[in-house]
Design an enzyme around this catalytic site. Sequence first.
Site: not given
Length: 372
Positions: A164, A229, A305
Site C-alpha cells: 500500500h 477480504d 508501515s
Amino acid sequence: MAALSTLILLLCAAKDVMPSGPHWKPTWPSYRVPVILPQSTLNLDKPQFDAEARLEVVSPCGPACHKSSPLPTYEEVKNYLSYETLYANGSLTETEVGIYILSSGGEGSRGRSRTKRQIYGYDSRFSIFGKDFLLNYPFSTSVKLSTGCTGTLVAEKHVLTAAHCIHDGKSYVKGAQKLRVGFLKPKQKDGGKGSNTTNSAMPEKMKFQWIRVKRTHVPKGWIKGNANDIGMDYDYALLELKKPHKRKFMKIGVSPPARHLPGGRIHFSGYDNDRPGNLVYRFCDVKDETYDLLYQQCDAQPGASGSGVYVRMWKRQNHKWERKIIGIFSGHQWVDMNGTPQDFNVAVRITPLKYAQICYWIKGNYLDCREG
C-alpha cells in the site's frame, strides 16, 4: 483439485519438531518451500500515478472473518501470486506464475480476538539516537521510502515494504515512478575533520541519503484484492535499487507459528510520523494470528508501515543466533464488526508461498530458494 487447494495454503510444515525444557533454544524450523516460476509476461499500459498514498489500510475482515473464510482454489492462489512489475521509466508488466508443490504439511493457528488502540496505554516505543546505533545492525537495515513509509534491506539491492506504500489497490500512488529509498547517515560538520568534537550528551544529527528505485514488484493479490477480504494478506512489495546500498541486510524467513516465537514476541523499527526524522524501535507480544496475518499490540503510528517484522532464533545448521524478517508491518487496520469499529495493528506473515515468491524476485533462481 480440492486436496491440491488445501495443500497450497497449508503446505510445508517445519520438518523439525520444536523441543522444550529448561535448556531449549528457540530454533529456526527447517521448511521446504514450493517453487514459484514465471510462466508468461505481458506489457501493460503505463499507469497514471494518480492515487494518494495512504498510510493506513481499511479492511472489512478481521481475525474471525479471515479464519472462517474458505480456502482459495489453486487457480486463485496462482492469480494472487502473479505480479506486476513497475520500472523507473514508467513501463509496467504483468507476470503470470506457476506453483509447483514439492512437499506438504500443515500448521494450524490459534485464536483470540482483541479490541485495542494504535497506542496501547503507555507508549513503549524507543527512539534510536546516535550513529553507533543507527548505523549498526539491525537498526541500519531500516530505510525510509519517499512515499512516507518504511522499508527493510533484505539483499544487496532489495528493499521489502508494504504494497500500500506503492499502490492503493487500484492505482499506483503519486511518486511511485520516481520512488526513492533513504538511508540515514551523519551530517557533515562545519570545519571538516578538525571540528569533529561534540558533546557526548547531544545526539549526532543525521540526514537521509537517497537512492532511486529501478523496479518494483507488487503481487496481484493486493491489486485485485484490496477491495475485498483477502487484500490485506498480500500487502507486501519488493523494491530493487539502481545501485547496491553497501550495508548489512537482514534475510527473510518463513514465519513460524506464534507459539514458537521467542517469548511470543516480534520486533520492528520504523519512521513513525509523530517522531519526524527518528527511527523508532518497538517489540511486543503477538496476540492472534491467521495463516497470513499476525495481530499484535505494538505501539505504532503511520509511517511505520512497511517495516520488516523480525525475530532472533538459533540457526542450527550454522550454530549461531540469527535474525530474520518473518513479516511486513501493514499498519493500523480498522474493521467494521457488525457496525462497531474495532482496530488492530497487523503484520503480513511470510508464508512458504510468499517466501518462494519474494526469494525468487531477489535471486532470480528457484534453486537458491528451497530452504525457508
